[in-house]
Design a protein around this motif. Sequence first.
Motif, PDB file in Angstrom:
ATOM      1  N   GLU A 453      44.302  55.171   0.027  1.00  0.00           N
ATOM      2  CA  GLU A 453      43.904  56.131  -0.999  1.00  0.00           C
ATOM      3  C   GLU A 453      44.542  55.717  -2.320  1.00  0.00           C
ATOM      4  N   SER A 454      44.053  56.330  -3.401  1.00  0.00           N
ATOM      5  CA  SER A 454      44.575  55.962  -4.711  1.00  0.00           C
ATOM      6  C   SER A 454      44.418  57.128  -5.674  1.00  0.00           C
ATOM      7  N   ALA A 455      45.139  57.055  -6.774  1.00  0.00           N
ATOM      8  CA  ALA A 455      45.013  58.012  -7.874  1.00  0.00           C
ATOM      9  C   ALA A 455      45.104  57.234  -9.174  1.00  0.00           C
ATOM     10  N   VAL A 456      44.215  57.570 -10.096  1.00  0.00           N
ATOM     11  CA  VAL A 456      44.170  56.888 -11.386  1.00  0.00           C
ATOM     12  C   VAL A 456      44.504  57.899 -12.481  1.00  0.00           C
ATOM     13  N   ILE A 457      45.398  57.519 -13.375  1.00  0.00           N
ATOM     14  CA  ILE A 457      45.797  58.402 -14.462  1.00  0.00           C
ATOM     15  C   ILE A 457      45.703  57.662 -15.793  1.00  0.00           C
ATOM     16  N   GLY A 458      45.766  58.445 -16.880  1.00  0.00           N
ATOM     17  CA  GLY A 458      45.853  57.880 -18.205  1.00  0.00           C
ATOM     18  C   GLY A 458      47.293  57.908 -18.686  1.00  0.00           C
ATOM     19  N   VAL A 459      47.715  56.805 -19.280  1.00  0.00           N
ATOM     20  CA  VAL A 459      49.079  56.662 -19.802  1.00  0.00           C
ATOM     21  C   VAL A 459      48.977  56.390 -21.298  1.00  0.00           C
ATOM     22  N   TYR A 471      47.779  54.328  -8.900  1.00  0.00           N
ATOM     23  CA  TYR A 471      48.779  54.489  -7.841  1.00  0.00           C
ATOM     24  C   TYR A 471      48.043  54.323  -6.518  1.00  0.00           C
ATOM     25  N   VAL A 472      48.482  53.347  -5.723  1.00  0.00           N
ATOM     26  CA  VAL A 472      47.731  52.939  -4.538  1.00  0.00           C
ATOM     27  C   VAL A 472      48.602  53.039  -3.295  1.00  0.00           C
ATOM     28  N   VAL A 473      48.076  53.715  -2.279  1.00  0.00           N
ATOM     29  CA  VAL A 473      48.705  53.761  -0.960  1.00  0.00           C
ATOM     30  C   VAL A 473      47.949  52.786  -0.064  1.00  0.00           C
ATOM     31  N   LEU A 474      48.668  51.854   0.536  1.00  0.00           N
ATOM     32  CA  LEU A 474      48.036  50.850   1.384  1.00  0.00           C
ATOM     33  C   LEU A 474      47.992  51.316   2.842  1.00  0.00           C
ATOM     34  N   LEU A 510      50.874  60.000  -2.235  1.00  0.00           N
ATOM     35  CA  LEU A 510      50.453  60.600  -3.493  1.00  0.00           C
ATOM     36  C   LEU A 510      50.769  62.092  -3.475  1.00  0.00           C
ATOM     37  N   PRO A 511      51.126  62.679  -4.628  1.00  0.00           N
ATOM     38  CA  PRO A 511      51.412  64.118  -4.657  1.00  0.00           C
ATOM     39  C   PRO A 511      50.135  64.932  -4.476  1.00  0.00           C
ATOM     40  N   LYS A 512      50.206  65.931  -3.592  1.00  0.00           N
ATOM     41  CA  LYS A 512      49.040  66.762  -3.308  1.00  0.00           C
ATOM     42  C   LYS A 512      49.469  68.212  -3.125  1.00  0.00           C
ATOM     43  N   PRO A 514      49.173  71.853  -0.962  1.00  0.00           N
ATOM     44  CA  PRO A 514      49.103  72.096   0.480  1.00  0.00           C
ATOM     45  C   PRO A 514      47.710  71.970   1.056  1.00  0.00           C
ATOM     46  N   SER A 515      46.696  72.197   0.214  1.00  0.00           N
ATOM     47  CA  SER A 515      45.316  72.073   0.693  1.00  0.00           C
ATOM     48  C   SER A 515      44.792  70.652   0.584  1.00  0.00           C
ATOM     49  N   GLY A 516      45.629  69.742   0.067  1.00  0.00           N
ATOM     50  CA  GLY A 516      45.248  68.338   0.016  1.00  0.00           C
ATOM     51  C   GLY A 516      44.661  67.881  -1.301  1.00  0.00           C
ATOM     52  N   LYS A 517      44.666  68.738  -2.330  1.00  0.00           N
ATOM     53  CA  LYS A 517      44.110  68.340  -3.620  1.00  0.00           C
ATOM     54  C   LYS A 517      45.092  67.443  -4.350  1.00  0.00           C
ATOM     55  N   LEU A 518      44.581  66.348  -4.882  1.00  0.00           N
ATOM     56  CA  LEU A 518      45.402  65.380  -5.593  1.00  0.00           C
ATOM     57  C   LEU A 518      45.965  66.001  -6.870  1.00  0.00           C
ATOM     58  N   GLN A 519      47.260  65.794  -7.127  1.00  0.00           N
ATOM     59  CA  GLN A 519      47.917  66.342  -8.314  1.00  0.00           C
ATOM     60  C   GLN A 519      48.259  65.192  -9.275  1.00  0.00           C
ATOM     61  N   ARG A 520      47.265  64.774 -10.020  1.00  0.00           N
ATOM     62  CA  ARG A 520      47.472  63.659 -10.942  1.00  0.00           C
ATOM     63  C   ARG A 520      48.469  64.018 -12.032  1.00  0.00           C
ATOM     64  N   PHE A 521      48.554  65.304 -12.380  1.00  0.00           N
ATOM     65  CA  PHE A 521      49.456  65.692 -13.451  1.00  0.00           C
ATOM     66  C   PHE A 521      50.917  65.388 -13.094  1.00  0.00           C
ATOM     67  N   LEU A 522      51.256  65.430 -11.810  1.00  0.00           N
ATOM     68  CA  LEU A 522      52.617  65.087 -11.397  1.00  0.00           C
ATOM     69  C   LEU A 522      52.889  63.594 -11.577  1.00  0.00           C
ATOM     70  N   LEU A 523      51.876  62.780 -11.342  1.00  0.00           N
ATOM     71  CA  LEU A 523      52.033  61.348 -11.578  1.00  0.00           C
ATOM     72  C   LEU A 523      52.226  61.074 -13.067  1.00  0.00           C
ATOM     73  N   ARG A 524      51.461  61.773 -13.896  1.00  0.00           N
ATOM     74  CA  ARG A 524      51.622  61.587 -15.339  1.00  0.00           C
ATOM     75  C   ARG A 524      53.020  62.004 -15.793  1.00  0.00           C
ATOM     76  N   ALA A 525      53.481  63.139 -15.275  1.00  0.00           N
ATOM     77  CA  ALA A 525      54.813  63.621 -15.654  1.00  0.00           C
ATOM     78  C   ALA A 525      55.897  62.649 -15.205  1.00  0.00           C
ATOM     79  N   SER A 526      55.760  62.142 -13.993  1.00  0.00           N
ATOM     80  CA  SER A 526      56.740  61.194 -13.473  1.00  0.00           C
ATOM     81  C   SER A 526      56.733  59.896 -14.272  1.00  0.00           C
ATOM     82  N   ARG A 527      55.516  59.474 -14.636  1.00  0.00           N
ATOM     83  CA  ARG A 527      55.378  58.211 -15.381  1.00  0.00           C
ATOM     84  C   ARG A 527      56.011  58.302 -16.762  1.00  0.00           C
ATOM     85  N   SER A 528      55.868  59.462 -17.414  1.00  0.00           N
ATOM     86  CA  SER A 528      56.393  59.605 -18.770  1.00  0.00           C
ATOM     87  C   SER A 528      57.880  59.953 -18.784  1.00  0.00           C
TER      88      SER A 528
END
Length: 538
Positions: A453-459, A471-474, A510-512, A514-528
Amino acid sequence: MFDALTVREPLAPAVLLCDRHPADSVAFTVIEQDLSATDLTYGELQESSERAAAALARLGVRRGDRVATLMGKSGNLVTVLLGLWRLGAVHVPLFTAFATPAISVRLSTSGARVVVADGNQLDKVVPLVSELGLTVLASGPAPDSAPEIPDWEQLLSAEQAGMPAVVLNPEDLLVEIFTSGTTGAPKGVPVPMQALEAFSAYFHHGLDVQEQDVFWNAADPGWAYGLYYGILAPLAAGRRNLLLRGGFSAKLCWQVLERFGVTNFAAAPTIFRSLRAEAPDGVGPLALQRASSAGEPLDAETIEWATRCLGTAVRDHYGQTEMGMCIVNGWEETVSREIRPGSMGHALPGYRTEVLALEEDTAAAPGEKGRVAIDVPASPLMWFRGYTDNPEKTAERYSSDGRWYFTGDTGARDADGYTYFSARDDDVIIMAGYRIGPFEVESVLATHPEVAESAVIGVPDELRGERLEAYVVLRSGTGSPELAAELQQLVKTQYAAHAYPRAVHFVDELPKTPSGKLQRFLLRASRSASESEPPVNA
C-alpha cells in the motif's frame, strides 16, 4: 466598456466565439520555439472551423458527441475546437503529459469516440483504438508506429467552407473537463454555454484585458485556466492571445515577454518563481502593465520581486475547474483594491462568497478559519450543477438546502472583506498549478508487485509550490534506490510525466483511522515537523 455576453437564450457558439468579430482582427499569435510567429485572424478561423466542422461531421460527429484533443497550443487546436463547437459537439481536453492509462480513464468515462492528437502524442492513444472503438486523427506528422492514422490537415483540405453553426441552449455543453479528488476516478465537470458569461466577467474584471493589450495566458489548454481564459474568454471578447508552442523554459518566457511586448500576462506562480530564479542580465525594459497569477497561493516575496523587476505587481486570483475564477484581486478599475499579501481578494462581480464556520453554515468571525463557500442563489454567474453521472460526489459539494457550494478549501476573511486561503480540506496536491489527486498516483503504485500500500502527499516546494512524495509499505523486504526509481518511472509511464513522486519513503505502516481510512494529514505533519529518515531517492 465591458461588452457583457448574454448566454441566457439559444445562441450559436461559433457566432459568440468566432464569427461575430471583424474578419481581419487577429485572434491568436502562434509563437514557435525559435520565436518566429504566425497570426491567425478571426476570418481565417471562421473559414478553417467551417471546414473542420464538415470533416468531423463526415466522421459521424453530431451534436452532443464528445471529441477529445491531446494537443499542445497551436492553430490546429483552435481550429478543432471551433469546428466541434460549430457542430454542437463537446470538447474533452487531455493534458499532453498524461500517460495512456490516465488518457484511457478520461476517454472511457466521457464516452469520446474521436481523438485528435499531435503526432508526438499518437503512441499514447493508438493502443486504445480497439479497446475503446476510437477514431484517431493526427495533427502533424505521425510516427512510423502509427502509419495508418488519418492526417487532420489532409481531411480539412478535402472539405469546403460554409458549414453553418448549430444553435445551443444555455445549458447545453461546450466542454467536459476532468478534475481529480482525494478518492476515486477523475470527475467529469460539464461546462455549459452559459459559463462563457462567467469566463468573460473574469477576463474583464479580473485580468482587465483591453483592446490594445498584448495578452499572454501561458497556462496549458489541457487544464481549466488555460482553456477557459487562454482560448474561450479571448475568443468571446475578441482579444488576441499568444500561444507558445512546445515546452516552457524561463529563458524563452523572458524572450517572449520582451520580443512581443507583452502588456498583460497571466500564469501560474511557478512560472513567476522560475522567472525570478532565472532572471537574465541586461534584459530590456518590459512593456508589462498587468500580471496575474492563479492555480495556487502566491507568496509575498514573488509579489515584491515582480513589482521591482517586472515593473508591475502580480495579482493573485482564486477559482476552481468547477466554476472558473470567483475570488480575485481584480485589475479593472471598478474592482481594483490594494494588494494584501496572502489574500485572494474579493468576490468577482457575479459571485457572492463567504467563509463559513467549520461546524455550521453561518459566517465565520473575521480572522477565524472556515470553509470557503459560494452563495449559489446570490451568484448569477455560478454555472456548475454537478459532476457527470456522479450524484454522490455532487452532493458532497452542496449544503443540504442547496444554498452553499463548498469549494473544499478553508480560509479566513478579515474585517475589510479580504479572503485568505488557508488549506484544502481534502488531500488534492497542487504542483505548479496542476491539480493532482493522490488516489490516482497511489493506484498506479499499487500495481507494482512489491507494493502492499502507499500514500502520496504534497510537500512545500520553493519553485513548484508543492511536490509529491510517496510513503510506501512493501509486501516484504526493504526499499532501495533502485526500487524507488522503478516506482517513479512507473508513475511517469502509467499516469503522468509531471506527477511522479520526487521522493519515496519506505515505511512499515501508514497512519489510519480505526475504520481504516488513510490519514495523509498525519504524514504531512510528520514530514514538516522533523527531518527524520531521509527518503530513498532515485
